[in-house]
Design an enzyme around this catalytic site. Structure first.
Site, PDB file in Angstrom:
ATOM      1  CE  LYS A  75      -2.299   0.724   3.216  1.00  0.00           C
ATOM      2  NZ  LYS A  75      -2.187  -0.325   4.311  1.00  0.00           N
ATOM      3  CB  THR A  77       5.437  -0.137  -2.207  1.00  0.00           C
ATOM      4  OG1 THR A  77       6.590  -0.423  -1.721  1.00  0.00           O
ATOM      5  CG2 THR A  77       5.862   0.435  -3.763  1.00  0.00           C
ATOM      6  NE  ARG A  98      -0.462   4.440   8.759  1.00  0.00           N
ATOM      7  CZ  ARG A  98      -0.475   3.284   8.733  1.00  0.00           C
ATOM      8  NH1 ARG A  98      -0.816   3.493  10.093  1.00  0.00           N
ATOM      9  NH2 ARG A  98       0.133   1.971   7.944  1.00  0.00           N
ATOM     10  CE  LYS A 109       5.467  -2.166   8.197  1.00  0.00           C
ATOM     11  NZ  LYS A 109       3.888  -0.887   7.735  1.00  0.00           N
ATOM     12  CB  ALA A 277      -4.718   0.952  11.303  1.00  0.00           C
ATOM     13  CG  PHE A 305      -4.021  -2.797   9.392  1.00  0.00           C
ATOM     14  CD1 PHE A 305      -2.533  -3.604   9.221  1.00  0.00           C
ATOM     15  CD2 PHE A 305      -3.707  -2.513  10.427  1.00  0.00           C
ATOM     16  CE1 PHE A 305      -1.610  -3.946   9.674  1.00  0.00           C
ATOM     17  CE2 PHE A 305      -2.459  -2.882  11.793  1.00  0.00           C
ATOM     18  CZ  PHE A 305      -1.720  -3.345  10.804  1.00  0.00           C
ATOM     19  CG  PHE A 385       4.923  -9.402  -6.015  1.00  0.00           C
ATOM     20  CD1 PHE A 385       5.826  -9.828  -4.827  1.00  0.00           C
ATOM     21  CD2 PHE A 385       3.816  -8.532  -5.421  1.00  0.00           C
ATOM     22  CE1 PHE A 385       5.409  -9.340  -3.786  1.00  0.00           C
ATOM     23  CE2 PHE A 385       3.613  -7.543  -4.105  1.00  0.00           C
ATOM     24  CZ  PHE A 385       4.598  -8.273  -3.093  1.00  0.00           C
ATOM     25  CD1 TRP A 413       8.955  -2.993  -4.559  1.00  0.00           C
ATOM     26  CD2 TRP A 413       9.607  -3.995  -6.212  1.00  0.00           C
ATOM     27  NE1 TRP A 413      10.381  -3.602  -3.965  1.00  0.00           N
ATOM     28  CE2 TRP A 413      10.356  -4.961  -4.828  1.00  0.00           C
ATOM     29  CE3 TRP A 413      10.232  -4.541  -7.793  1.00  0.00           C
ATOM     30  CZ2 TRP A 413      11.540  -5.608  -5.325  1.00  0.00           C
ATOM     31  CZ3 TRP A 413      11.055  -5.427  -7.834  1.00  0.00           C
ATOM     32  CH2 TRP A 413      11.226  -6.071  -6.165  1.00  0.00           C
TER      33      TRP A 413
END
Length: 560
Positions: A75, A77, A98, A109, A277, A305, A385, A413
């Site tokens: 998200k 990215t 954020r 993470k 979140a 999220f 991906f 990406w």
């Protein structure tokens, strides 16, 4: 031979950053409005709001996602890449994100600044101490904690019930040993011994209040309203009763100013605030969002999220307090994550599985339907991906089109803004062709029960809500205190539309159990806790911190 890709931190360390003062100048921010933190970070003076108050707002774009899985959705990215891509196609766009919390950075993470060629930089600084906002929040929160225990030690004039102190201490670290503690052990001079506990800083109401405040004095008023305990007579005791809300606000005088950095392609990025979140509302500050709307034609922001948590809270809480109206919403999905929702184990995601993709599509479909319930234009961004096959990509696009939703590939990406040109153009066309008639999903004047029921039935797809006796008692107290007419902030697992993290896809026939109801009177919402939501996470068996290091030249490795 497979292509070798650089790690996120390797890409970030090779970035061609411009002095942030140059970027700010290009975007109409005056030198006197910048407070520099080195060459590549700065805070922006609140004076800018007075200067730009008559400038028309740009278009607000919210980036949200399907329910997250260990396969990843990307998200942040996508948010970064979309901002870069809009500028690539000739639009003027900035982004608002954020701030990362040190707890997740050192836990599971790792860093949180986007990924690949869609990152915000300086990545190391943003993920570590940045401009000190997290420390200011931690200190302001713990000042109030210290004031509570000092008041009790000095005679307890407010007659605080030691069994009804609801204000815990905070630390911006994952430390499970601090969840339940005893304070004031030892001699009488240490205070009155009692049970206490710690939360992670990003779960603090101070953080939530910062993110919903519209000025320094609004923040002060919010701090004053914060309920820290109840008296033996049942009266709510606030920070204003302890007379420390002014000092708390003083500690936040710099933290309230939005931070500006840049993306890898020198798009301005406002990174400010970062509430959890699945505990709080999961959005960056209203002030950064409003500033971004004044600076460009488009402001791209995100909520934490999946859409059932982040987008719902963005739309029902943040937009209410900020008087914001999104122009469109982008729902991010990956083929890998949809295959997990379709029943594929994480270690088998590299194998082509069109059937599982079709089965998992129901989660994406439900999240898109949810956004439409707010009368908002919506599109899907497929975060591609390198392992995705043509058959899988084509099938997902085909299913989106059959469902009547705009869809575009997102290859930011791998390719940066250029890889999001199709996505950016699709978004612009969507905004130009469809009007936003935004309306929240419930009215705040409704009862707590009705508001929670609206979220569960309309957004989660559940059949209803069960309130435990404890929750019913707490709701009754909020009605008596006149604090029941506030928005609802659901504390729920992020992994499922339900309150059971194992129910993937789009489950049916479930109920949600609200086990506890708390009020964040300063932030301005009612928290309904479901399932086993932790306000102080723990570290995993092998924390991300063990992969991190720094050499004698100050070069950081392993951060992401």
């Amino acid at each position: 031979m497979s292509k070798k890709y650089l790690s996120d931190i390797e890409i970030a360390q090779q970035a061609n950053m411009l002095p942030v003062a140059d970027i700010a100048k290009e975007w109409g921010i005056l030198d006197d409005e910048l407070e520099m933190y080195g060459k590549y970070k700065a805070k922006i003076s609140l004076d800018i709001f007075n200067r730009l108050q008559d400038r028309p707002d740009g278009k607000l774009v919210l980036v949200t996602a399907i329910n997250p899985t260990p396969a990843g959705e990307g998200k942040s990215t996508t948010t970064v890449g979309l901002g870069q891509a809009l500028n690539k196609i000739g639009k003027k766009a900035c982004i608002a994100l954020r701030e990362p919390s040190l707890g997740p950075v050192f836990g599971v993470k790792g860093g949180a600044a986007g990924g690949g060629y869609a990152q915000v930089v300086p990545m190391e600084d943003i993920n570590l101490h940045f401009t000190g906002d997290m420390h200011a929040i931690t200190t302001a929160h713990n000042l109030l904690s210290a004031a509570i225990d000092n008041h009790i030690h000095q005679g307890n004039a407010l007659n605080i019930d030691l069994n009804q102190i609801v204000w815990k201490r905070v630390l911006d670290m994952n430390d499970r040993a601090l969840r339940e503690v005893i304070v004031a052990l030892g001699p009488k001079s240490n205070g009155v011994a009692r049970q206490d506990g710690f939360m992670i800083t990003v779960a603090s109401e101070v953080m939530a209040a910062l993110c919903l405040a519209t000025s320094l004095m609004d923040l002060k008023e919010r701090f004053g309203r914060m309920i820290v305990a109840y008296s033996n007579e049942g009266k709510a005791i606030t920070a204003a009763d302890l007379n420390v809300h002014g000092a708390m606000t003083m500690l936040m005088k710099d933290a309230i100013k939005p931070n500006i950095v840049q993306t890898l392609e020198n798009t301005p990025a406002l990174i400010h605030g970062g509430p959890f979140a699945n505990i709080a509302h999961g959005c960056n500050t209203i002030m950064a969002t409003k500033l971004g709307l004044k600076l460009g034609e488009y402001l791209v922001t995100e909520a934490g999220f999946g859409a059932d948590l982040g987008a719902e809270k963005f739309l029902d809480i943040k937009c209410r307090y900020g008087n914001l109206k999104p122009a469109a919403v982008v729902v991010v999905a990956t083929i890998r994550a949809l295959k997990m929702h379709g029943g594929v184990a994480k270690n088998n995601l590299g194998e082509e599985n069109v059937e599982a993709l079709q089965n998992g599509f129901v989660n994406l479909q439900k999240q898109v339907e949810n956004i439409k319930k707010y009368n908002l234009p919506v599109m899907v961004a497929v975060n591609k991906f390198v392992s995705d096959t043509d058959a899988e990509v084509n099938k997902l696009i085909e299913m989106c089109q059959a469902a009547g939703v705009e869809v575009a590939l997102n290859e930011c990406w791998e390719k940066g803004g250029e890889g999001g040109a199709e996505m950016a153009q699709t978004l612009v066309n969507l905004i130009d062709s469809q009007e936003s008639n935004f309306k929240p999903i419930y009215e705040v004047e409704a009862t707590i029960e009705d508001k929670v029921n609206s979220i569960v039935t309309k957004i989660y797809g559940g059949e209803g809500v069960i309130f435990t006796p404890k929750a019913k008692k707490e709701m009754k107290r909020l009605v008596e205190l006149g604090l029941d007419k506030l928005p609802i902030c659901m504390a729920k697992t992020q992994y499922s539309l339900s309150d059971d993290p194992t129910l993937l896809g789009a489950p049916k026939g479930f109920t949600v159990t609200v086990r506890e109801v708390r009020v964040s009177a300063g932030a301005g919402f009612i928290v309904c806790l479901t399932g086993d939501i932790m306000t102080m996470p723990g570290l995993p068996k092998v924390p991300a911190a063990e992969r991190m290091d720094i050499d004698s030249d100050g070069n950081i490795s392993g951060l992401f």
